[in-house]
Design a protein around this motif. Structure first.
Motif, PDB file in Angstrom:
ATOM      1  N   LEU A 140       0.804  -1.234  -0.039  1.00 38.10           N
ATOM      2  CA  LEU A 140      -0.044   0.027  -0.019  1.00 38.10           C
ATOM      3  C   LEU A 140       0.854   1.175   0.034  1.00 38.10           C
ATOM      4  O   LEU A 140       0.536   2.419  -0.897  1.00 38.10           O
ATOM      5  N   LEU A 141       2.014   1.305   0.848  1.00 39.53           N
ATOM      6  CA  LEU A 141       2.924   2.250   0.770  1.00 39.53           C
ATOM      7  C   LEU A 141       3.570   2.799  -0.560  1.00 39.53           C
ATOM      8  O   LEU A 141       3.714   3.815  -0.768  1.00 39.53           O
ATOM      9  N   ALA A 142       4.021   1.487  -1.073  1.00 38.88           N
ATOM     10  CA  ALA A 142       4.644   1.874  -2.416  1.00 38.88           C
ATOM     11  C   ALA A 142       3.623   2.093  -3.509  1.00 38.88           C
ATOM     12  O   ALA A 142       3.853   3.090  -4.108  1.00 38.88           O
ATOM     13  N   PHE A 143       2.268   1.734  -3.413  1.00 40.50           N
ATOM     14  CA  PHE A 143       1.470   2.004  -4.400  1.00 40.50           C
ATOM     15  C   PHE A 143       0.943   3.592  -4.345  1.00 40.50           C
ATOM     16  O   PHE A 143       0.930   4.425  -5.395  1.00 40.50           O
ATOM     17  N   THR A 144       0.762   4.147  -3.034  1.00 38.01           N
ATOM     18  CA  THR A 144       0.372   5.302  -3.068  1.00 38.01           C
ATOM     19  C   THR A 144       1.572   6.183  -3.087  1.00 38.01           C
ATOM     20  O   THR A 144       1.363   7.537  -3.886  1.00 38.01           O
ATOM     21  N   MET A 145       2.720   5.898  -2.802  1.00 38.37           N
ATOM     22  CA  MET A 145       3.893   6.790  -3.257  1.00 38.37           C
ATOM     23  C   MET A 145       4.091   6.978  -4.756  1.00 38.37           C
ATOM     24  O   MET A 145       4.442   8.357  -5.151  1.00 38.37           O
ATOM     25  N   PHE A 146       4.186   5.918  -5.383  1.00 39.81           N
ATOM     26  CA  PHE A 146       4.377   6.123  -7.003  1.00 39.81           C
ATOM     27  C   PHE A 146       2.950   6.790  -7.807  1.00 39.81           C
ATOM     28  O   PHE A 146       3.108   7.558  -8.398  1.00 39.81           O
ATOM     29  N   ILE A 152       4.871   9.880 -15.962  1.00 37.23           N
ATOM     30  CA  ILE A 152       4.478   8.998 -16.612  1.00 37.23           C
ATOM     31  C   ILE A 152       5.180   7.610 -16.141  1.00 37.23           C
ATOM     32  O   ILE A 152       4.372   6.664 -16.043  1.00 37.23           O
ATOM     33  N   ALA A 153       6.296   7.548 -15.934  1.00 38.30           N
ATOM     34  CA  ALA A 153       7.163   6.466 -15.377  1.00 38.30           C
ATOM     35  C   ALA A 153       6.579   6.319 -13.969  1.00 38.30           C
ATOM     36  O   ALA A 153       6.404   4.812 -13.723  1.00 38.30           O
ATOM     37  N   SER A 154       6.405   7.157 -13.017  1.00 38.33           N
ATOM     38  CA  SER A 154       5.837   6.802 -11.811  1.00 38.33           C
ATOM     39  C   SER A 154       4.507   6.278 -11.823  1.00 38.33           C
ATOM     40  O   SER A 154       4.218   5.319 -11.109  1.00 38.33           O
ATOM     41  N   GLY A 155       3.876   6.662 -12.843  1.00 36.15           N
ATOM     42  CA  GLY A 155       2.490   6.272 -12.754  1.00 36.15           C
ATOM     43  C   GLY A 155       2.354   4.565 -13.165  1.00 36.15           C
ATOM     44  O   GLY A 155       1.599   3.773 -12.753  1.00 36.15           O
ATOM     45  N   PHE A 156       3.165   4.513 -14.094  1.00 36.47           N
ATOM     46  CA  PHE A 156       3.294   3.062 -14.830  1.00 36.47           C
ATOM     47  C   PHE A 156       3.691   1.815 -13.591  1.00 36.47           C
ATOM     48  O   PHE A 156       3.263   1.045 -13.550  1.00 36.47           O
ATOM     49  N   ILE A 157       4.715   2.669 -12.856  1.00 34.04           N
ATOM     50  CA  ILE A 157       5.388   1.937 -11.727  1.00 34.04           C
ATOM     51  C   ILE A 157       4.311   1.491 -10.813  1.00 34.04           C
ATOM     52  O   ILE A 157       4.198   0.324 -10.234  1.00 34.04           O
ATOM     53  N   CYS A 158       3.399   2.611 -10.399  1.00 25.84           N
ATOM     54  CA  CYS A 158       2.307   2.393  -9.499  1.00 25.84           C
ATOM     55  C   CYS A 158       1.537   1.307  -9.847  1.00 25.84           C
ATOM     56  O   CYS A 158       0.859   0.334  -9.197  1.00 25.84           O
ATOM     57  N   VAL A 159       1.193   1.006 -11.342  1.00 20.78           N
ATOM     58  CA  VAL A 159       0.294   0.003 -11.929  1.00 20.78           C
ATOM     59  C   VAL A 159       0.919  -1.104 -11.734  1.00 20.78           C
ATOM     60  O   VAL A 159       0.351  -2.277 -11.386  1.00 20.78           O
ATOM     61  N   LEU A 160       2.128  -1.397 -11.695  1.00 18.28           N
ATOM     62  CA  LEU A 160       3.090  -2.423 -11.838  1.00 18.28           C
ATOM     63  C   LEU A 160       2.820  -3.132 -10.333  1.00 18.28           C
ATOM     64  O   LEU A 160       2.717  -4.317 -10.019  1.00 18.28           O
ATOM     65  N   VAL A 161       2.937  -2.173  -9.311  1.00 23.44           N
ATOM     66  CA  VAL A 161       3.009  -2.467  -7.949  1.00 23.44           C
ATOM     67  C   VAL A 161       1.590  -3.047  -7.577  1.00 23.44           C
ATOM     68  O   VAL A 161       1.514  -3.969  -6.915  1.00 23.44           O
ATOM     69  N   PHE A 183       0.788   9.308  -6.374  1.00 27.92           N
ATOM     70  CA  PHE A 183       0.912  10.546  -6.149  1.00 27.92           C
ATOM     71  C   PHE A 183       2.179  11.323  -6.525  1.00 27.92           C
ATOM     72  O   PHE A 183       2.115  12.445  -6.707  1.00 27.92           O
ATOM     73  N   LEU A 184       3.210  10.598  -6.696  1.00 24.32           N
ATOM     74  CA  LEU A 184       4.341  11.220  -7.372  1.00 24.32           C
ATOM     75  C   LEU A 184       4.328  11.326  -8.700  1.00 24.32           C
ATOM     76  O   LEU A 184       4.573  12.510  -9.172  1.00 24.32           O
ATOM     77  N   SER A 185       3.419  10.618  -9.506  1.00 29.56           N
ATOM     78  CA  SER A 185       2.925  10.889 -10.914  1.00 29.56           C
ATOM     79  C   SER A 185       2.256  12.117 -10.742  1.00 29.56           C
ATOM     80  O   SER A 185       2.114  12.876 -11.742  1.00 29.56           O
ATOM     81  N   LEU A 186       1.208  12.166  -9.804  1.00 28.05           N
ATOM     82  CA  LEU A 186       0.267  13.392  -9.942  1.00 28.05           C
ATOM     83  C   LEU A 186       1.101  14.713  -9.677  1.00 28.05           C
ATOM     84  O   LEU A 186       0.681  15.681  -9.970  1.00 28.05           O
ATOM     85  N   ALA A 187       1.998  14.528  -8.739  1.00 22.70           N
ATOM     86  CA  ALA A 187       3.032  15.530  -8.204  1.00 22.70           C
ATOM     87  C   ALA A 187       3.465  16.138  -9.621  1.00 22.70           C
ATOM     88  O   ALA A 187       3.606  17.258  -9.756  1.00 22.70           O
ATOM     89  N   PHE A 188       4.134  15.391 -10.172  1.00 19.69           N
ATOM     90  CA  PHE A 188       4.673  15.734 -11.399  1.00 19.69           C
ATOM     91  C   PHE A 188       3.860  16.580 -12.546  1.00 19.69           C
ATOM     92  O   PHE A 188       4.249  17.353 -13.410  1.00 19.69           O
ATOM     93  N   ALA A 189       2.517  15.822 -12.496  1.00 21.10           N
ATOM     94  CA  ALA A 189       1.344  16.261 -13.470  1.00 21.10           C
ATOM     95  C   ALA A 189       1.344  17.749 -12.957  1.00 21.10           C
ATOM     96  O   ALA A 189       0.868  18.687 -13.883  1.00 21.10           O
ATOM     97  N   LYS A 190       1.216  18.057 -11.774  1.00 22.07           N
ATOM     98  CA  LYS A 190       0.983  19.610 -11.179  1.00 22.07           C
ATOM     99  C   LYS A 190       2.296  20.460 -11.828  1.00 22.07           C
ATOM    100  O   LYS A 190       1.665  21.564 -12.204  1.00 22.07           O
TER     101      LYS A 190
END
Length: 332
Positions: free
Chosen positions: A171-177, A226-235, A179-186
């Protein structure tokens, strides 16, 4: 400058805008450990302390927003959109600058004290890092995005602490990746807006003079996001394929459908960001976007089906919640 409102209704609405009530939705992440461990209905042991932590985070988060608005008062007045904020526009009474911040801090500390010492420490750490971010970290390239993502993950950690539920690395890895993707989107949205406002000579300037990013970073920031978002899906995919999943879900194979749903949503976010159509606040975007709501409802339905559905042939007939460890000492 806007004259402060005098009506009771107007002041209530203004107060809600000052403390940014719509941002409180972020604190729902505190309940995520309860949802994923299937203990949301356990009032005394888990839900009640998590609710107190939620309210404490609301107070401390609002205190951070008020502090940030006061620190950035002059810069916000020169910003094309932030100039409409209550303090920057003069809509908020001057007395609120001195009384609102301590009131929110006292309320947050009181709520933390009801939970326990560890919970109070979590709240204080969050507040201190928020202030550090407002004063310094938000001007540091990359570090600002990691801290922003960390704030979301820290809410999940706070939920674990308050509800006394075993920490989940998944859960911690999933949320980190995520929201890192969303932070870069911002940040990507901010860079696009800077590009639209740049001078005809094409000067490479920092974003509004407050961030370390420059226009030449515009092509690189989406790569990180985008890389962070894809890693999130992988997790998520690795978690769904793990042995742990059979302990909580009767029909875990249904959860595989969450992966394409999340992947589609993240790709859509970045498509909108690339087109300049994404709101500069991902939370506001999620609250207003009908597609996001549809995907969220569909995902919730899939989780419900996986929880209550017919057990797979290789899954145990009954599910059990994970063991929970009391973080403050002892066992639950």
């Amino acid at each position: 400058m806007i004259e402060p409102t005098t009506s009771v209704t107007g002041r209530i609405r203004l107060l809600m805008k000052v403390v940014r009530v719509h941002q409180w939705v972020k604190n729902v992440l505190i309940f995520l450990p309860l949802i994923t461990s299937h203990t949301l209905m356990s009032w005394d042991a888990h839900l009640r302390p998590a609710l107190l932590m939620f309210l404490g985070f609301c107070c401390f988060a609002s205190a951070g927003y008020v502090c940030n608005d006061l620190l950035d008062l002059e810069a916000d007045r020169n910003h094309p959109t932030k100039k409409n904020r209550p303090f920057a526009s003069g809509a908020a009474p001057a007395s609120w600058r001195h009384g609102l911040l301590p009131a929110l801090l006292i309320a947050g500390l009181a709520l933390g004290a009801f939970i326990g010492f560890t919970a109070t420490c979590v709240l204080v750490i969050y507040l201190l890092v928020s202030l550090w971010y407002s004063l310094h970290l938000k001007r540091k390239v990359l570090l600002d995005a990691f801290v922003l993502a960390g704030f979301y993950t820290f809410r999940v950690i706070a939920g674990h602490v308050a509800s006394d539920i075993e920490f989940s690395p998944w859960l911690l890895a999933f949320t980190m990746f995520l929201f890192l993707s969303l932070a870069f989107a911002k940040r990507h949205v901010e860079l696009l807006k800077l590009q639209d406002r740049q001078d005809a000579d094409g000067d490479d300037k920092p974003v509004l003079g407050r961030r370390g990013y420059i226009l030449s970073d515009l092509d690189l920031v989406p790569v990180f996001g985008i890389a962070s978002g894809f890693i999130c899906v992988l997790v998520l995919a690795l978690y769904v394929g793990s042995d742990r999943i059979t302990e909580l879900y009767s029909a875990p194979m249904i959860l595989w459908l969450l992966c394409p749903l999340l992947l589609y949503w993240l790709c859509r976010v970045w498509i909108l960001s690339h087109r300049g159509q994404l709101h500069d606040d991902p939370v506001v975007f999620a609250l207003r976007d009908r597609t996001t709501w549809f995907i969220a409802v569909l995902a919730a339905a899939l989780v419900w089906i996986a929880t209550t559905g017919t057990p797979a042939s290789d899954a145990p007939a009954t599910s059990r919640a994970p063991d929970r460890v009391l973080l403050a000492g002892g066992t639950s």
